[in-house]
Scaffold this motif. Structure first.
Motif, short mmCIF file in Angstrom:
data_model
loop_
_atom_site.label_atom_id
_atom_site.label_comp_id
_atom_site.label_asym_id
_atom_site.label_seq_id
_atom_site.Cartn_x
_atom_site.Cartn_y
_atom_site.Cartn_z
N THR A 31 -7.36 7.36 -2.39
CA THR A 31 -8.38 7.68 -3.40
C THR A 31 -9.04 6.39 -3.88
O THR A 31 -8.39 5.52 -4.44
CB THR A 31 -7.73 8.40 -4.60
N VAL A 32 -10.34 6.29 -3.63
CA VAL A 32 -11.13 5.16 -4.11
C VAL A 32 -12.13 5.72 -5.12
O VAL A 32 -12.88 6.63 -4.80
CB VAL A 32 -11.90 4.47 -2.96
N GLN A 33 -12.08 5.22 -6.33
CA GLN A 33 -13.01 5.75 -7.32
C GLN A 33 -13.87 4.66 -7.93
O GLN A 33 -13.45 3.52 -8.09
CB GLN A 33 -12.28 6.54 -8.41
N THR A 34 -15.07 5.05 -8.25
CA THR A 34 -16.01 4.13 -8.87
C THR A 34 -16.02 4.38 -10.37
O THR A 34 -16.35 5.48 -10.82
CB THR A 34 -17.43 4.34 -8.30
N SER A 46 -2.75 8.81 -5.85
CA SER A 46 -4.02 9.33 -6.34
C SER A 46 -3.93 9.65 -7.82
O SER A 46 -3.09 10.45 -8.24
CB SER A 46 -4.39 10.59 -5.54
N LEU A 72 -10.93 -3.14 -5.71
CA LEU A 72 -10.97 -3.32 -4.25
C LEU A 72 -11.58 -4.65 -3.84
O LEU A 72 -11.11 -5.29 -2.91
CB LEU A 72 -11.78 -2.19 -3.61
N VAL A 101 -8.54 1.24 -6.56
CA VAL A 101 -7.48 2.09 -6.03
C VAL A 101 -6.35 2.07 -7.06
O VAL A 101 -6.23 1.10 -7.82
CB VAL A 101 -6.95 1.60 -4.66
N GLN A 130 -10.53 7.36 1.50
CA GLN A 130 -10.78 6.41 2.59
C GLN A 130 -9.47 6.06 3.28
O GLN A 130 -8.41 6.13 2.66
CB GLN A 130 -11.40 5.12 2.03
N ASP A 133 -15.01 -0.51 -8.01
CA ASP A 133 -14.34 0.41 -7.10
C ASP A 133 -12.86 0.08 -7.16
O ASP A 133 -12.46 -1.05 -6.89
CB ASP A 133 -14.83 0.23 -5.66
N SER A 149 0.83 -1.22 0.00
CA SER A 149 0.00 0.00 0.00
C SER A 149 0.86 1.27 0.00
O SER A 149 0.37 2.35 -0.24
CB SER A 149 -0.99 0.01 1.18
#
Ligand SMILES: *[C@@H]1O[C@H](CO)[C@@H](O)[C@H](O)[C@H]1NC(C)=O
Ligand SMILES: *[C@@H]1O[C@H](CO)[C@@H](O)[C@H](O)[C@H]1NC(C)=O
Ligand SMILES: *[C@@H]1O[C@H](CO)[C@@H](O)[C@H](O)[C@H]1NC(C)=O
Ligand SMILES: [Zn+2]
Length: 171
Positions: free
Chosen positions: A73-76, A52, A150, A88, A64, A86, A47
């Protein structure tokens, strides 16, 4: 479910340090976690390398606290078939790119993409994005990165969390 947990417990520790080709031992441990393939427990990223990289087409972008990092940054993202992911983004990951690189419908303009899979069990983990520009005058843009789904990875401390906070995680 039981079967899955058994497999996870069995393999999580033994596979954590597979992969001498990517030298994770040189990374200082600052509370970050290894990311494991959810299917087989092989370690596929650290990690530490999450960064981002926002897609202009993202349906939702959130920060998150995940995998021992703050404000990840978690994006859909939604593919042309309407399937939602979802993800990363990581600058480095042991996600094996397969198939030809695709230019069309990239979530990240200026990048081509290939599907990438777990090097151990071949589970689809996400995508590798490669800059299609020849010049690298733009230093803000990394040349290649990975988008990891994710739902297909978990943090190495997941088994602890499972015991401590069984209701937080749903499988
Ligand atoms: C990994 O990095 C450490 C520390 O930099 C080094 O001592 C070791 O030889 C490296 N291992 C490999 C396989 O490259
Ligand atoms: C993960 O577990 C290890 C070992 O118990 C611990 O040292 C580390 O701080 C934990 N990381 C997080 C983010 O909880
Ligand atoms: C994460 O975001 C919060 C709220 O914006 C901020 O206060 C905090 O400093 C951030 N942490 C890091 C490590 O960037
Ligand atoms: Zn796997």
């Amino acid at each position: 479910m039981i079967n899955f947990l058994f497999t996870l417990l069995l393999y999580a520790s033994s596979f954590s340090f597979i992969g001498a080709e990517n030298n994770y031992s040189e990374i200082e441990k600052n509370g970050q976690e290894l990311l494991l393939c959810r299917k087989c427990g092989a370690d596929v990223a650290d990690s530490y390398y999450l960064f981002s990289k926002e897609s202009p087409g993202a349906h939702k972008i959130e920060k998150q606290n995940l995998f021992g990092r703050q404000n990840v940054t978690v994006q859909t993202l939604v593919n042309p078939f309407g399937i939602q992911f979802d993800i990363v983004t990581a600058e480095k990951a042991r996600c094996e790119s397969i198939g030809a690189s695709q230019g069309a419908d990239s979530w990240f303009p200026g990048y081509t993409w290939r599907i990438c899979t777990c090097p151990h069990c071949a589970q689809h983990l996400g995508w590798t994005f490669e800059s299609s520009k020849q010049t690298d005058d733009d230093k803000d843009n990394v040349k290649t990165f990975h988008g990891l789904i994710l739902g297909n990875i978990l943090g190495e401390n997941f088994t602890d969390s499972l015991i401590m906070l069984p209701k937080v995680y749903k499988m």
